[in-house]
Design an enzyme around this catalytic site. Sequence first.
Site, PDB file in Angstrom:
ATOM      1  N   TYR A 112       0.853  -1.171   0.000  1.00 38.26           N
ATOM      2  CA  TYR A 112       0.000   0.000   0.000  1.00 38.26           C
ATOM      3  C   TYR A 112       0.902   1.237   0.000  1.00 38.26           C
ATOM      4  CZ  TYR A 112      -3.797   3.076   1.396  1.00 38.26           C
ATOM      5  OH  TYR A 112      -4.719   4.070   1.446  1.00 38.26           O
ATOM      6  N   ASP A 184       0.439  -7.472   6.178  1.00 38.12           N
ATOM      7  CA  ASP A 184      -0.781  -6.724   5.890  1.00 38.12           C
ATOM      8  C   ASP A 184      -1.674  -7.679   5.095  1.00 38.12           C
ATOM      9  OD1 ASP A 184      -2.778  -5.142   4.753  1.00 38.12           O
ATOM     10  OD2 ASP A 184      -1.481  -3.369   4.619  1.00 38.12           O
ATOM     11  N   LYS A 209     -11.714  -2.196   4.036  1.00 39.09           N
ATOM     12  CA  LYS A 209     -11.834  -3.002   2.830  1.00 39.09           C
ATOM     13  C   LYS A 209     -12.746  -4.215   3.074  1.00 39.09           C
ATOM     14  CE  LYS A 209      -8.875   0.160   1.727  1.00 39.09           C
ATOM     15  NZ  LYS A 209      -7.444  -0.022   1.762  1.00 39.09           N
TER      16      LYS A 209
HETATM   17  C1  LIG Z   1      -6.360   0.695   2.227  1.00 44.06           C
HETATM   18  C2  LIG Z   1      -5.180  -0.054   2.666  1.00 44.06           C
HETATM   19  C3  LIG Z   1      -4.426   0.374   3.768  1.00 44.06           C
HETATM   20  C4  LIG Z   1      -4.739   1.641   4.530  1.00 44.06           C
HETATM   21  O1  LIG Z   1      -5.991   1.581   5.132  1.00 44.06           O
HETATM   22  P1  LIG Z   1      -6.894   2.866   5.482  1.00 44.06           P
HETATM   23  O2  LIG Z   1      -8.050   2.252   6.167  1.00 44.06           O
HETATM   24  O3  LIG Z   1      -7.217   3.549   4.203  1.00 44.06           O
HETATM   25  O4  LIG Z   1      -6.068   3.737   6.366  1.00 44.06           O
HETATM   26  C5  LIG Z   1      -3.364  -0.410   4.168  1.00 44.06           C
HETATM   27  N1  LIG Z   1      -3.037  -1.545   3.505  1.00 44.06           N
HETATM   28  C6  LIG Z   1      -3.726  -1.964   2.427  1.00 44.06           C
HETATM   29  C7  LIG Z   1      -3.327  -3.221   1.745  1.00 44.06           C
HETATM   30  C8  LIG Z   1      -4.821  -1.241   1.972  1.00 44.06           C
HETATM   31  O5  LIG Z   1      -5.483  -1.664   0.903  1.00 44.06           O
END
Ligand SMILES: *Cc1c(COP(=O)(O)O)cnc(C)c1O
Length: 394
Positions: A112, A184, A209
């Site tokens: 990200y 992540d 997400k």
């Molecule tokens: C969107 C996203 C983030 C950050 O999340 P937010 O809720 O927008 O702060 C981190 N890692 C991945 C893989 C993402 O898709």
Amino acid sequence: MHDVKHMAMDTKCIHAGIQENEFGAVIPPIYQTSTFKFKDVDHGARLFKGEEDGYIYTRMRNPTIEAMEDSVAALEGGVKGLGCGSGMAAVSTLFMAVLKSGDHVVCSESVYGPTLTLLTTILCNFGIEVTSVDSSNIAAVQAAMKPNTKLVHIETPGNPTLIMSDIQEIADIAHKAGAKVSVDNTFMSPVYQRPFELGADYIIHSMTKFLNGHADVVAGIIVLKNIEEYPHFRRILNHFGGTIDPFNSFLVHRGIKTLKLRIDKATENSMKIAQFLENHPKIEWVMYPGLPSHPQYELSAKQMHGYGAMIACELKGGLEAGKNLLNNIKLWQLAVSLGGVESLIQHPASMTHAGMGKELREQAKITDGLLRISVGIEDVDDLIKTFEDALSYC
Ligand SMILES: *Cc1c(COP(=O)(O)O)cnc(C)c1O
């Protein structure tokens, strides 16, 4: 309270984190309160000293938030969750909890965008050193390790390239070097990938997400597998203050109930869309973990339980053709974010990964014409038809 720890994922999605409560409410109540009343001065003092269990202030603890945290921890096979106000609050709290000045972190280059930007432009000012590597290349990860490496942070499949990294092999390398591994897991969700089972030490999610799944909440979480680390992480989160609020927690917990249904359907759609794209004459290449043409197709079978709902592709006409597609596509919405019930499409080089700069993007194989697709749960024929129509403009 029923212990769903050893039950199937479908069951966990519905029942994890749900506890008995005063009125027998089937759904955990929303304790939309910033603070909790003490019975008397001694009671308050005992709570602050930790001599008695109870609630003090929502930034520190809140029952609605705890119910959601317990749910995600159970889905991941962890012991504790720490709900955060965004995915980036989870990433920054994790880094602050694990790293200090003089430490070095190895980070996948295909992550990200803001995660890498945080490391390379902000945490470097606090004496934290970073090396970004192609974590799909085990030798590169090994070569990036230094005596002061304390953390290896990876994202797999990577954002937005869908390049995969072998969690187990990376965990082995990191542990031998005395470093921890964080994953992540936003793209896969615990339904399709459970990094603790593969040796990871920490998991983070942007719950914005798939976990919430309805594009109406920004939230994140850190999941721990070692209970001894929990007080330290909680202290860091309390002091940095990136806490989630009770109502957003409620919404995420509600979204989790349909997580498995949603991601299964979105994945079914994705497979058909990826095949459609792969066979379309105007498409240069497609990356989807479920296509045998993915260079690491075998790794997806080894460490994932499903292929997910994210696809990357590039049109033969590159960026210009991509723009025509994005400006003309119906039904699919031109928007960043992912993992919701609605299908979205975006252009990372000018949007999510613009902040990385061209050099880091090129290193991470994020080409200027790459399009990132988040497949929703609409009727797949409608999705394919509208994509096909938009391709006629390219
Ligand atoms: C969107 C996203 C983030 C950050 O999340 P937010 O809720 O927008 O702060 C981190 N890692 C991945 C893989 C993402 O898709």
